[in-house]
Design a protein around this motif. Structure first.
Motif, PDB file in Angstrom:
ATOM      1  N   ILE A 217       0.854  -1.135   0.053  1.00 33.89           N
ATOM      2  CA  ILE A 217      -0.060  -0.071   0.133  1.00 33.89           C
ATOM      3  C   ILE A 217       1.019   1.389  -0.092  1.00 33.89           C
ATOM      4  O   ILE A 217       1.569   1.438   1.057  1.00 33.89           O
ATOM      5  CB  ILE A 217      -0.837   0.020   1.296  1.00 33.89           C
ATOM      6  N   ARG A 218       0.821   1.947  -0.894  1.00 35.47           N
ATOM      7  CA  ARG A 218       1.739   3.063  -1.213  1.00 35.47           C
ATOM      8  C   ARG A 218       3.153   2.966  -0.813  1.00 35.47           C
ATOM      9  O   ARG A 218       3.523   3.850   0.175  1.00 35.47           O
ATOM     10  CB  ARG A 218       1.076   4.384  -0.687  1.00 35.47           C
ATOM     11  N   SER A 219       3.735   1.697  -1.104  1.00 38.68           N
ATOM     12  CA  SER A 219       5.051   1.572  -0.851  1.00 38.68           C
ATOM     13  C   SER A 219       5.354   1.056   0.681  1.00 38.68           C
ATOM     14  O   SER A 219       6.394   0.853   1.346  1.00 38.68           O
ATOM     15  CB  SER A 219       6.111   2.540  -1.053  1.00 38.68           C
ATOM     16  N   GLU A 220       4.145   0.728   1.420  1.00 35.83           N
ATOM     17  CA  GLU A 220       4.147   0.080   2.709  1.00 35.83           C
ATOM     18  C   GLU A 220       3.785  -1.219   2.679  1.00 35.83           C
ATOM     19  O   GLU A 220       2.688  -1.642   1.918  1.00 35.83           O
ATOM     20  CB  GLU A 220       3.387   1.114   3.759  1.00 35.83           C
ATOM     21  N   MET A 221       4.442  -2.101   3.337  1.00 32.62           N
ATOM     22  CA  MET A 221       3.678  -3.377   3.489  1.00 32.62           C
ATOM     23  C   MET A 221       2.657  -3.531   4.474  1.00 32.62           C
ATOM     24  O   MET A 221       2.815  -2.860   5.437  1.00 32.62           O
ATOM     25  CB  MET A 221       4.954  -4.403   3.757  1.00 32.62           C
ATOM     26  N   ILE A 222       1.569  -4.356   4.027  1.00 37.76           N
ATOM     27  CA  ILE A 222       0.288  -4.614   4.873  1.00 37.76           C
ATOM     28  C   ILE A 222       0.371  -5.422   6.081  1.00 37.76           C
ATOM     29  O   ILE A 222      -0.620  -5.528   6.853  1.00 37.76           O
ATOM     30  CB  ILE A 222      -0.823  -5.060   3.622  1.00 37.76           C
ATOM     31  N   PHE A 223       1.682  -5.901   6.460  1.00 40.73           N
ATOM     32  CA  PHE A 223       1.662  -6.784   7.280  1.00 40.73           C
ATOM     33  C   PHE A 223       1.444  -6.656   8.707  1.00 40.73           C
ATOM     34  O   PHE A 223       0.654  -7.475   9.478  1.00 40.73           O
ATOM     35  CB  PHE A 223       3.252  -7.356   7.395  1.00 40.73           C
ATOM     36  N   PRO A 224       1.352  -5.305   9.248  1.00 41.97           N
ATOM     37  CA  PRO A 224       1.009  -4.987  10.390  1.00 41.97           C
ATOM     38  C   PRO A 224      -0.651  -5.394  10.643  1.00 41.97           C
ATOM     39  O   PRO A 224      -1.279  -5.714  11.669  1.00 41.97           O
ATOM     40  CB  PRO A 224       1.123  -3.531  10.660  1.00 41.97           C
ATOM     41  N   ILE A 225      -1.371  -5.021   9.582  1.00 42.24           N
ATOM     42  CA  ILE A 225      -2.835  -4.950   9.561  1.00 42.24           C
ATOM     43  C   ILE A 225      -3.107  -6.467   9.370  1.00 42.24           C
ATOM     44  O   ILE A 225      -4.092  -7.047  10.398  1.00 42.24           O
ATOM     45  CB  ILE A 225      -3.305  -4.304   8.195  1.00 42.24           C
ATOM     46  N   ALA A 226      -2.367  -7.315   8.616  1.00 42.71           N
ATOM     47  CA  ALA A 226      -2.471  -8.835   8.660  1.00 42.71           C
ATOM     48  C   ALA A 226      -2.394  -9.438   9.905  1.00 42.71           C
ATOM     49  O   ALA A 226      -3.189 -10.267  10.078  1.00 42.71           O
ATOM     50  CB  ALA A 226      -1.555  -9.408   7.400  1.00 42.71           C
ATOM     51  N   ARG A 227      -1.093  -9.208  10.560  1.00 44.81           N
ATOM     52  CA  ARG A 227      -0.976  -9.636  11.969  1.00 44.81           C
ATOM     53  C   ARG A 227      -2.219  -9.494  12.598  1.00 44.81           C
ATOM     54  O   ARG A 227      -2.494 -10.609  13.515  1.00 44.81           O
ATOM     55  CB  ARG A 227       0.340  -9.093  12.439  1.00 44.81           C
ATOM     56  N   GLU A 228      -2.623  -8.243  12.848  1.00 40.87           N
ATOM     57  CA  GLU A 228      -3.791  -7.977  13.759  1.00 40.87           C
ATOM     58  C   GLU A 228      -4.984  -8.754  13.232  1.00 40.87           C
ATOM     59  O   GLU A 228      -5.597  -9.527  14.172  1.00 40.87           O
ATOM     60  CB  GLU A 228      -3.916  -6.496  13.782  1.00 40.87           C
ATOM     61  N   LEU A 229      -5.253  -8.884  12.162  1.00 36.89           N
ATOM     62  CA  LEU A 229      -6.512  -9.629  11.548  1.00 36.89           C
ATOM     63  C   LEU A 229      -6.434 -11.128  11.885  1.00 36.89           C
ATOM     64  O   LEU A 229      -7.077 -11.907  12.343  1.00 36.89           O
ATOM     65  CB  LEU A 229      -6.581  -9.416  10.090  1.00 36.89           C
ATOM     66  N   LYS A 230      -5.041 -11.636  11.876  1.00 37.89           N
ATOM     67  CA  LYS A 230      -4.814 -13.206  12.138  1.00 37.89           C
ATOM     68  C   LYS A 230      -5.177 -13.084  13.662  1.00 37.89           C
ATOM     69  O   LYS A 230      -5.497 -14.374  14.043  1.00 37.89           O
ATOM     70  CB  LYS A 230      -3.432 -13.407  11.792  1.00 37.89           C
TER      71      LYS A 230
ATOM     72  N   ILE B  23       6.457 -15.442  -2.428  1.00 38.09           N
ATOM     73  CA  ILE B  23       7.872 -15.349  -1.801  1.00 38.09           C
ATOM     74  C   ILE B  23       7.702 -14.029  -1.083  1.00 38.09           C
ATOM     75  O   ILE B  23       8.626 -14.103   0.093  1.00 38.09           O
ATOM     76  CB  ILE B  23       9.116 -15.477  -2.767  1.00 38.09           C
ATOM     77  N   THR B  24       7.192 -12.740  -1.397  1.00 37.68           N
ATOM     78  CA  THR B  24       7.167 -11.675  -0.736  1.00 37.68           C
ATOM     79  C   THR B  24       6.768 -11.903   0.740  1.00 37.68           C
ATOM     80  O   THR B  24       6.691 -10.780   1.662  1.00 37.68           O
ATOM     81  CB  THR B  24       6.727 -10.591  -1.409  1.00 37.68           C
ATOM     82  N   LEU B  25       5.593 -12.702   0.697  1.00 36.46           N
ATOM     83  CA  LEU B  25       4.870 -12.629   2.009  1.00 36.46           C
ATOM     84  C   LEU B  25       5.812 -13.405   3.024  1.00 36.46           C
ATOM     85  O   LEU B  25       5.496 -13.117   4.347  1.00 36.46           O
ATOM     86  CB  LEU B  25       3.745 -13.876   1.632  1.00 36.46           C
ATOM     87  N   GLY B  26       6.640 -14.010   2.933  1.00 41.92           N
ATOM     88  CA  GLY B  26       7.350 -14.554   4.039  1.00 41.92           C
ATOM     89  C   GLY B  26       6.981 -15.838   4.686  1.00 41.92           C
ATOM     90  O   GLY B  26       5.598 -15.967   4.285  1.00 41.92           O
ATOM     91  N   PRO B  27       7.344 -16.584   5.343  1.00 46.36           N
ATOM     92  CA  PRO B  27       6.902 -17.792   6.191  1.00 46.36           C
ATOM     93  C   PRO B  27       5.576 -17.591   6.857  1.00 46.36           C
ATOM     94  O   PRO B  27       4.638 -18.224   7.157  1.00 46.36           O
ATOM     95  CB  PRO B  27       8.165 -18.277   7.032  1.00 46.36           C
ATOM     96  N   GLU B  28       5.594 -16.124   7.516  1.00 47.64           N
ATOM     97  CA  GLU B  28       4.541 -15.994   8.547  1.00 47.64           C
ATOM     98  C   GLU B  28       3.110 -15.893   7.609  1.00 47.64           C
ATOM     99  O   GLU B  28       2.190 -16.439   8.401  1.00 47.64           O
ATOM    100  CB  GLU B  28       4.654 -14.554   9.036  1.00 47.64           C
ATOM    101  N   PHE B  29       3.196 -15.731   6.415  1.00 51.10           N
ATOM    102  CA  PHE B  29       1.665 -15.589   5.862  1.00 51.10           C
ATOM    103  C   PHE B  29       1.638 -16.632   4.369  1.00 51.10           C
ATOM    104  O   PHE B  29       0.653 -16.275   3.682  1.00 51.10           O
ATOM    105  CB  PHE B  29       1.508 -14.230   5.297  1.00 51.10           C
TER     106      PHE B  29
END
Length: 128
Positions: free
Chosen positions: A66-79, A94-100
């Protein structure tokens, strides 16, 4: 294989997508299936406000970047909340990494009926 009609009726879907026209198309497609849309949010700050506004979220569609920022903080909270979600991206898994790695990833351009089908399946079978 024929897909059964998808219903997102009464579901509140959180949409985080910074491409305006795609966000609009996703919103229209999901509303046509009976969903209410939270967002769409095109900035990480807006997405965080929606995430923390106290409302119920049944599922989410998250653009990975999102506008050059990764969405992972949002994804972590949803999880953590147990809210099912899927990622959309122009990148590969591959850009997701093992966590997702277990989160469904739809590559752009998005097939909206397939996205709706996948999301309805995630809502129907949480944790699968």
């Amino acid at each position: 294989m024929t897909l059964s009609p998808v219903s997102l009726a009464g579901r509140r879907i959180f949409v985080v997508e910074d491409e305006y026209f795609l966000a609009d198309d996703i919103g229209k497609a999901f509303r046509a299936l009976g969903a209410e849309i939270a967002g769409p949010a095109g900035h990480l700050d807006d997405a965080l406000k929606i995430l923390h506004d106290g409302s119920v979220l049944d599922a989410a569609v998250l653009d990975v970047n999102i506008r050059s920022e990764m969405i992972f903080p949002i994804a972590r909270e949803l999880k953590l909340r147990g809210v099912p979600f899927l990622f959309t991206t122009g990148y590969d898994k591959i850009t997701l990494g093992p966590e997702f790695q277990d989160v469904p990833l739809l590559e752009k351009p998005i097939d909206l009926p397939a996205m709706a089908q996948k999301l309805a399946g995630l809502i129907a079978e949480p944790g699968v």
